[in-house]
Motif scaffolding. Structure first.
Motif, PDB file in Angstrom:
ATOM      1  N   LEU A 110      -1.823   1.677   6.682  1.00 20.61           N
ATOM      2  CA  LEU A 110      -3.260   1.542   6.904  1.00 20.61           C
ATOM      3  C   LEU A 110      -3.544   1.331   8.385  1.00 20.61           C
ATOM      4  O   LEU A 110      -2.925   0.485   9.042  1.00 20.61           O
ATOM      5  CB  LEU A 110      -3.794   0.356   6.104  1.00 20.61           C
ATOM      6  N   VAL A 138      -5.403  -0.323  11.097  1.00 17.84           N
ATOM      7  CA  VAL A 138      -6.228  -1.522  11.247  1.00 17.84           C
ATOM      8  C   VAL A 138      -6.765  -1.673  12.662  1.00 17.84           C
ATOM      9  O   VAL A 138      -7.558  -2.573  12.945  1.00 17.84           O
ATOM     10  CB  VAL A 138      -5.437  -2.793  10.850  1.00 17.84           C
ATOM     11  N   LEU A 162      -5.881   5.740   5.800  1.00 12.40           N
ATOM     12  CA  LEU A 162      -4.551   5.474   5.265  1.00 12.40           C
ATOM     13  C   LEU A 162      -3.650   6.646   5.619  1.00 12.40           C
ATOM     14  O   LEU A 162      -3.865   7.767   5.139  1.00 12.40           O
ATOM     15  CB  LEU A 162      -4.603   5.296   3.745  1.00 12.40           C
ATOM     16  N   ASN A 214     -10.361  -5.368  -0.812  1.00 13.56           N
ATOM     17  CA  ASN A 214     -10.884  -4.150  -0.209  1.00 13.56           C
ATOM     18  C   ASN A 214     -10.207  -3.830   1.113  1.00 13.56           C
ATOM     19  O   ASN A 214      -9.639  -4.712   1.767  1.00 13.56           O
ATOM     20  CB  ASN A 214     -12.391  -4.273   0.024  1.00 13.56           C
ATOM     21  N   ASP A 215     -10.292  -2.549   1.515  1.00 16.90           N
ATOM     22  CA  ASP A 215      -9.774  -2.142   2.811  1.00 16.90           C
ATOM     23  C   ASP A 215     -10.850  -2.329   3.874  1.00 16.90           C
ATOM     24  O   ASP A 215     -11.918  -2.904   3.618  1.00 16.90           O
ATOM     25  CB  ASP A 215      -9.274  -0.692   2.768  1.00 16.90           C
ATOM     26  N   ALA A 216     -10.576  -1.827   5.089  1.00 11.60           N
ATOM     27  CA  ALA A 216     -11.499  -2.024   6.206  1.00 11.60           C
ATOM     28  C   ALA A 216     -12.847  -1.353   5.979  1.00 11.60           C
ATOM     29  O   ALA A 216     -13.838  -1.706   6.622  1.00 11.60           O
ATOM     30  CB  ALA A 216     -10.865  -1.500   7.492  1.00 11.60           C
ATOM     31  N   LEU A 223      -8.691  -1.490  -2.179  1.00 10.13           N
ATOM     32  CA  LEU A 223      -7.421  -1.153  -1.560  1.00 10.13           C
ATOM     33  C   LEU A 223      -6.483  -0.508  -2.575  1.00 10.13           C
ATOM     34  O   LEU A 223      -6.283  -1.043  -3.665  1.00 10.13           O
ATOM     35  CB  LEU A 223      -6.777  -2.421  -1.001  1.00 10.13           C
ATOM     36  N   LYS A 224      -5.915   0.625  -2.213  1.00  8.58           N
ATOM     37  CA  LYS A 224      -4.924   1.247  -3.082  1.00  8.58           C
ATOM     38  C   LYS A 224      -3.619   0.469  -2.978  1.00  8.58           C
ATOM     39  O   LYS A 224      -3.229   0.035  -1.899  1.00  8.58           O
ATOM     40  CB  LYS A 224      -4.696   2.702  -2.678  1.00  8.58           C
ATOM     41  N   ILE A 255      -0.655  -6.456   2.384  1.00 13.25           N
ATOM     42  CA  ILE A 255      -1.620  -7.531   2.607  1.00 13.25           C
ATOM     43  C   ILE A 255      -1.167  -8.750   1.814  1.00 13.25           C
ATOM     44  O   ILE A 255      -0.791  -8.635   0.649  1.00 13.25           O
ATOM     45  CB  ILE A 255      -3.032  -7.104   2.178  1.00 13.25           C
ATOM     46  N   MET A 287       0.824  -1.204   0.000  1.00 17.16           N
ATOM     47  CA  MET A 287       0.000   0.000   0.000  1.00 17.16           C
ATOM     48  C   MET A 287       0.863   1.260   0.000  1.00 17.16           C
ATOM     49  O   MET A 287       2.018   1.231   0.440  1.00 17.16           O
ATOM     50  CB  MET A 287      -0.917  -0.001   1.222  1.00 17.16           C
ATOM     51  N   GLY A 300      -9.295   2.076   9.168  1.00 18.57           N
ATOM     52  CA  GLY A 300      -9.472   2.154   7.721  1.00 18.57           C
ATOM     53  C   GLY A 300      -8.838   3.370   7.091  1.00 18.57           C
ATOM     54  O   GLY A 300      -8.713   3.441   5.867  1.00 18.57           O
TER      55      GLY A 300
END
Length: 274
Positions: A39, A41, A62, A147-149, A154-155, A123, A35, A60
């Motif tokens: 991020l 979490v 960034l 996907n992110d949270a 997700l970037k 990830i 990423m 979530g």
């Protein structure tokens, strides 16, 4: 996600409409995405709420900068945090496409000043390699985005694909999808990843891969009836399984899907629950 022979390759990869053949694969690969920052979490310290949470930072978010200095990874962020003296620090985050600044006052602990953040900058998981183009070396995997949270794509700034094997299977039940659990088998990547999309993750193979190309079909060629999928549910062995295409929808959804499949193969049903 399994590779559907003659079918899935074309429905999810519009960029390859001009191609005449691709290799339907079905092998399990390890996927690692890097990423562009750190991020958030989790938010936790002995204090409740944590300093970061009290300032307005959310799970979530960034983190892209601290004190105006760009943050490229979790370790880079920690290097900046190690220099804190207890004074408020400015943390810049990206949230839903916007950049926000927060002033966070650290808490003092026995180990030093803390902000109460749990961070991740990459990830790693496993997924099914759907197709491979022997002419260009390009491939697609997973069949959906990571996907992110917050449920947003997700970037990523970079990524790698690795050899992997399935170690165990958690069976799916009605309303609860199953899960393949496995591990990477190589330290050296077999491909690089360059795009995370709603239709899958795409990359370039580092060397030529084996496989027999098959003619691709267009959406209008797909019809109901029996079909075959390829996937790996044990070790690194690719197998073919029978399925039935129950319905073909005239318009694909945002992810590119427009088929309803039913698993009919008894071995696959017994192993995965469907």
């Amino acid at each position: 996600v399994c590779a559907v022979l003659l079918l899935a390759v074309l429905l999810c990869v519009p960029a390859y409409a001009a191609e005449t053949s691709l290799v339907p694969v079905g092998r399990t690969v390890g996927i690692q995405l890097q990423m562009p920052g750190a991020l958030v979490v989790g938010l936790s310290t002995a204090d409740c709420p944590s300093p970061a949470e009290a300032a307005g930072i959310r799970k979530g978010d960034l983190i892209v900068a601290i004190q105006g200095k760009s943050v490229s990874s979790a370790s880079a962020f920690l290097e900046q945090v190690a220099q804190m003296d207890g004074s408020p620090v400015c943390i810049t985050v990206e949230r839903s496409g916007s950049r926000l600044d927060f002033s966070v006052t650290p808490s003092r602990t026995e180990s030093g000043w803390v902000l109460g953040l749990w961070l991740r900058d990459s990830i790693t998981g496993i997924g099914t390699l759907t197709y491979y183009d022997p002419e260009t070396g390009k491939f697609g995997t997973l069949g959906h985005g990571v996907n992110d949270a917050k449920g947003e794509l997700l970037k990523m700034v970079s990524g790698n694909a690795y050899q992997a094997a399935v170690g165990s299977v958690r069976k799916g039940t009605c309303g609860n999808p199953g899960q393949l659990m496995g591990a990477l088998q190589s330290a050296e990547p077999i491909g690089t990843l360059y795009k995370n999309t709603a239709r899958g993750i795409f990359g370039n193979a580092k060397t030529a891969w084996d496989g027999s190309p098959m003619p691709i079909a267009t959406a209008k060629d797909v019809h109901t009836g029996n079909a075959t999928i390829r996937c790996t549910v044990k070790g690194s062995t690719i197998r073919e399984y029978s399925v039935e295409i129950l319905k073909v929808y005239p318009n694909a959804d945002a992810s590119g899907r427009n088929m309803l499949l039913r698993i009919t193969d008894p071995d696959l049903l017994n192993t995965t629950g469907g």
